[in-house]
Design an enzyme around this catalytic site. Structure first.
Site, short mmCIF file in Angstrom:
data_model
loop_
_atom_site.label_atom_id
_atom_site.label_comp_id
_atom_site.label_asym_id
_atom_site.label_seq_id
_atom_site.Cartn_x
_atom_site.Cartn_y
_atom_site.Cartn_z
CE1 TYR A 96 0.52 1.66 4.36
CE2 TYR A 96 0.77 -0.95 4.44
CZ TYR A 96 0.89 0.31 4.92
OH TYR A 96 1.47 0.53 6.16
CB CYS A 97 1.88 3.73 -1.78
SG CYS A 97 1.26 3.37 -3.37
CB THR A 98 -0.04 8.48 -0.76
OG1 THR A 98 1.04 8.60 0.21
CG2 THR A 98 -0.84 9.58 -0.61
CB ILE A 109 -3.56 5.18 2.18
CG1 ILE A 109 -2.29 4.41 2.30
CG2 ILE A 109 -4.00 5.79 3.64
CD1 ILE A 109 -1.02 4.91 2.89
#
Length: 303
Positions: free
Chosen positions: A183-185, A212
């Site tokens: 996961y990342c922004t 996210i």
């Protein structure tokens, strides 16, 4: 009413320079501010402005054949969260400094990346497999200090360039047969990281579709996410509800905080995680003691 759009699209672009000029002309005509990167692999942007202007931007951008199915994510904010409108060409959309054969892109996106999961599918995976599901943070280490998925692995990375060496170390050999959810922004970094992981022996790799941001829209602070989201504009952080958990720790008093400040030493590019109380003391607004000493020495010379 103003908002901020976040978006990306991996698709082959034959002439990035033409796309760059088109995007700059378009955003200027709509009085948008933000940052857009264009490369041979696609488009990555964050832009803010009036809602009507952003809707016009979406309509015009989707006219480019490779961008017709871009997923645009809405976030609270304004054009004033950015100093100007910047549109640039880059070799990579994300600065992993890969060799040219590290990432391959076709009309369907990244070749060999992880399987996309909607937020609800993430929960289904965890409910079905429990501890065999490992969340793997695809951001820089400091971002996870104020927000991350519960029990997530946070790699030791200061910049995206650190990920290749991190993944090629032996510290993750014990989880390569687990179900890995990256996961990342907004999702773009995980597109590349998931492909990099699969090339390096991780067997079952997933990525959260929309990152996210999309997960936060779906579950706020009542799911598997805890804390605040670090963003790279004047907002600094974003919360998904009125009851976020504060997981950050002040670097001086160890009190709870999600507040980042730029180091007071102008030549330092690092941030200081500091509570609002400690922030009142100018002597504490430094990343390290060395930064403070260099700042004081420079002031003494100027006097």
């Amino acid at each position: 009413m103003q908002k901020i759009l976040l978006y990306y699209k991996f698709t082959p672009i034959a002439d990035p320079e033409v796309v760059k000029l088109w995007q700059k002309t378009l955003t200027d005509s709509l009085n948008l501010h933000g940052r857009i990167l264009v490369s041979q692999h696609g488009l990555n942007g964050t832009v803010g402005g009036e809602m009507d202007d952003l809707k016009k931007y979406i309509k015009e951008t989707k006219k480019f054949p490779g961008f017709k199915d871009i997923v645009f994510k809405w976030s609270d904010g304004t054009r004033e969260d950015f100093p100007r409108m910047s549109v640039k060409n880059r070799r990579e959309l994300v600065g992993f400094k890969n060799s040219d054969d590290e990432v391959s892109v076709d009309e369907n996106g990244i070749v060999g990346g992880g399987q996309h999961l909607k937020p609800s599918q993430v929960h289904e995976l965890v409910e079905q497999y429990g501890d065999d599901v490992i969340f793997f943070d695809g951001r820089n280490e400091h971002e996870a200090k104020i927000g991350k998925f519960k029990n997530a692995i946070v790699p030791n990375t200061n910049t995206s360039r650190d990920f290749i060496a991190e993944l090629e170390s032996d510290k993750y050999d014990g989880i390569k047969d687990k179900k890995i959810v990256t996961y990342c922004t907004g999702g773009i970094r995980c597109e590349v990281i998931s492909a990099m992981m699969k090339k390096r022996g991780f067997k079952d790799v997933y990525q959260i579709d929309g990152g996210i941001v999309k997960y936060g829209e779906a579950y706020g602070d009542d799911g598997l996410w805890e804390g605040s989201l670090r963003v790279f504009d004047d907002r600094m952080t974003v919360d998904f509800s009125d009851h976020p958990k504060t997981i950050g720790v002040c670097s001086h008093c160890s009190g709870p905080t999600n507040n980042f400040e730029n180091c007071a030493h102008a030549e330092c590019n690092d941030l200081v995680l500091i509570c609002l109380n400690c922030k009142q003391d100018p002597a504490l607004l430094f990343h390290t003691i060395e930064c403070r000493d260099k700042h004081e020495a420079k002031r003494a010379i100027a006097v």
